[in-house]
Design an enzyme around this catalytic site. Structure first.
Site, PDB file in Angstrom:
ATOM      1  N   GLU A 168       0.783  -1.247  -0.032  1.00  0.00           N
ATOM      2  CA  GLU A 168       0.298  -0.212   0.168  1.00  0.00           C
ATOM      3  C   GLU A 168       0.452   1.358  -0.080  1.00  0.00           C
ATOM      4  O   GLU A 168       0.682   1.704   0.391  1.00  0.00           O
ATOM      5  CB  GLU A 168      -1.076   0.045   1.115  1.00  0.00           C
ATOM      6  N   GLU A 369      -5.771  -8.515  -1.995  1.00  0.00           N
ATOM      7  CA  GLU A 369      -6.109  -8.378  -0.386  1.00  0.00           C
ATOM      8  C   GLU A 369      -7.820  -8.428  -0.822  1.00  0.00           C
ATOM      9  O   GLU A 369      -7.657  -7.105  -1.730  1.00  0.00           O
ATOM     10  CB  GLU A 369      -5.701  -7.707   0.618  1.00  0.00           C
TER      11      GLU A 369
HETATM   12  C1  BG6 Z   1      -4.806  -3.075   4.928  1.00  0.00           C
HETATM   13  C2  BG6 Z   1      -3.642  -3.418   5.272  1.00  0.00           C
HETATM   14  O1  BG6 Z   1      -4.612  -1.452   4.252  1.00  0.00           O
HETATM   15  O2  BG6 Z   1      -5.975  -3.820   4.527  1.00  0.00           O
HETATM   16  C3  BG6 Z   1      -3.447  -4.930   5.945  1.00  0.00           C
HETATM   17  O3  BG6 Z   1      -2.307  -3.794   4.083  1.00  0.00           O
HETATM   18  C4  BG6 Z   1      -4.696  -4.422   7.059  1.00  0.00           C
HETATM   19  O4  BG6 Z   1      -2.616  -4.654   7.016  1.00  0.00           O
HETATM   20  C5  BG6 Z   1      -6.400  -4.307   5.882  1.00  0.00           C
HETATM   21  O5  BG6 Z   1      -5.488  -5.661   7.738  1.00  0.00           O
HETATM   22  C6  BG6 Z   1      -7.374  -4.582   6.766  1.00  0.00           C
HETATM   23  O6  BG6 Z   1      -7.750  -3.013   7.652  1.00  0.00           O
HETATM   24  P1  BG6 Z   1      -7.680  -3.085   8.842  1.00  0.00           P
HETATM   25  O7  BG6 Z   1      -7.231  -1.565   9.113  1.00  0.00           O
HETATM   26  O8  BG6 Z   1      -9.047  -3.737   8.960  1.00  0.00           O
HETATM   27  O9  BG6 Z   1      -6.675  -3.897  10.015  1.00  0.00           O
END
Ligand code: BG6
Length: 475
Positions: A168, A369
């Site tokens: 990111e 993701e």
């Molecule tokens: C992304 C990251 O921003 O979102 C992760 O790469 C993160 O590390 C994921 O866990 C979900 O966001 P959050 O804040 O709910 O953990």
């Protein structure tokens, strides 16, 4: 025909720093996630865990990989925690125990027939580099990062086919301490920080690409950003201009630089309008250009879409743009529901993003993701997470439309995440896994693993190459 191609990389992803725990074991140093002072998400009560144990993935990694194999994963993205390899960051030599740990992990994945996808930095800069050098704002840290990349790739060459340079990368100027180990100096404006840090992390990315390709030319390298498209609040042209500006600065800028090897005109104009001059020397420009010619694919995370308005209360154009860039008013989209943390669920936004990126960059894309955070409880050893299944059903349907109807070249889909871990805000309450890890906020309980209902659902999805998305499984 609604199956995705046979070599489609189905699987999942995890950020090791959020799951491993063992935060001072085997020579590991503290990193920026360990020391992060969390600011809660809007409207969320502070309930943050420390990182000493997290979900103890460090000691359970084989068992966790066994679960991934049982789901039929073809690929698994994990991150090599920088402060396990270089505990202080500026150490002369890498920590052997750290390298050995990740090599064992890669070997185990390969033994199970799972392709490792390795992220080289994911919220885990050694804390010393943040405190003593101010992270990626300092060019020396780019060199330390290059050394970290070199240590990892030297060790894993020939075994790892897919690398991701920087998790990111576009969020570095927005969450500088976690994503880039940076605190804004008092004599620097937010806009200056935005411009300089954007360029510095791009140089870091480019040096990583060069290093990986030099050591292991067979490896494929991708840049990665956290994607959330911004839609105009209305069909008024002012809102469309506002959303366009936000999308360029937030979503396209890193990929525009990575793929063209140059700073785009809208970014140069942004600096010109504000009289910002940045430190970006000839050698760095050369490396950024050279790396752009070697980049293999573009990876991104996708959770939600956002809304942008033209803020009618601000008249001055520069002031308005600054507000668009930094003022997160969190405007809601009336068409979508949100989870408890206010993340709006917009599955067709993923199709839109795939089509948009593909036609802008003409490069293979990789979703690394996608998932939903839910507050869950284990009852009699079970978690009926139909809400997660429904989220994935909709998003995988959108992906199929983008690939099978719109013709997007998509390498794979990595769900977030195979097992529970601490959120980026160090919450255990916000769970993402297909496998539940038995711990509470304060009580570590027994850390036992329990497949949720979605585990068996995703297993069936992979078995049928995405054809059978029905929510019917024996559980
Ligand atoms: C992304 C990251 O921003 O979102 C992760 O790469 C993160 O590390 C994921 O866990 C979900 O966001 P959050 O804040 O709910 O953990």
């Amino acid at each position: 025909m609604s199956r995705l191609k046979e070599d489609f990389l189905w699987g999942g992803a995890l950020s090791n720093v959020q799951a491993e725990g063992a935060y001072l074991e085997d020579g590991k140093g503290l990193n920026v996630y360990d020391t992060l002072e969390v600011v809660p998400e809007p409207g969320i009560a502070p309930m943050f865990c420390d990182t000493a144990v997290a979900t103890d993935h460090y000691h359970h990694y084989k068992e966790d990989i066994d679960y991934m194999a049982e789901m039929g994963f073809k690929a698994y993205r994990f991150s090599v925690v920088w402060s396990r390899i270089h505990p202080m960051g500026d150490d002369e030599k890498p920590n052997e125990a750290g390298l050995a740990y990740y090599e064992d992990m890669v070997d185990y994945l390969l033994e199970k027939g799972i392709e490792p996808v390795v992220s080289l930095v994911h919220f885990d800069m050694p804390d010393h580099l943040a405190k003593a050098y101010n992270g990626f704002l300092n060019k020396k840290v780019i060199d330390f990062y290059e050394k970290h990349v070199e240590s990892v790739v030297e060790r894993l060459k020939g075994k790892v086919k897919y690398y991701i340079t920087y998790n990111e990368i576009n969020l570095a100027p927005y969450h500088p301490s976690l994503v880039a180990g940076v605190h804004k100096p008092d004599d620097m404006s937010q806009e200056e920080l935005f411009a300089q840090l954007t360029v510095n992390v791009e140089v870091a990315h480019a040096k990583a690409v060069e290093t990986i390709k030099r050591i292991d030319p067979q490896a494929q390298v991708g840049g990665m950003l956290g994607h959330a498209p911004f839609y105009p609040l209305t069909c008024k042209s002012e809102d469309i201009i506002a959303a366009d500006f936000k999308n360029k600065m937030h979503n396209y800028l890193p990929f525009d630089i990575m793929t063209s090897g140059e700073l785009p005109e809208y970014f140069l104009n942004f600096m010109k309008q504000r009289d910002i001059s940045i430190d970006f020397n000839e050698e760095e420009r050369r490396i950024v250009k050279s790396a752009s010619l070697k980049l293999d694919y573009l990876a991104f995370s996708y959770y939600r879409s956002n809304v942008q308005s033209s803020f009618e209360d601000i008249e001055d154009l520069t002031e308005l743009e600054n507000a668009i860039l930094f003022d997160n008013r969190g405007i809601k989209n009336p068409h979508y529901q949100a989870n408890e943390w206010g993340w709006q669920i917009d599955s067709e936004g993923l199709r839109y993003s795939l089509v948009d990126f593909y036609h802008r960059y003409h490069k293979p894309l990789f979703i690394v993701e996608n998932g939903i955070g839910i507050d869950e409880k284990l009852v009699n050893g079970k978690v009926y997470d139909d809400e997660r299944i429904s989220y994935y059903q909709k998003h995988i349907t959108s992906i199929k439309r983008a690939v099978l109807h719109d013709g997007v070249d998509l390498m794979g889909y990595l769900a977030w995440s195979p097992i529970d871990f601490l959120s980026s805000h160090k919450e255990i309450r916000k769970r993402y896994g297909f496998v539940y890890v038995n711990r509470d906020f304060e009580d570590l309980l027994d850390l036992k693993r329990y497949p949720k209902k979605s585990f068996y659902w995703y297993q069936k999805v992979i078995q049928t190459q995405g054809e059978d998305l029905e929510n019917q499984v024996d559980y």
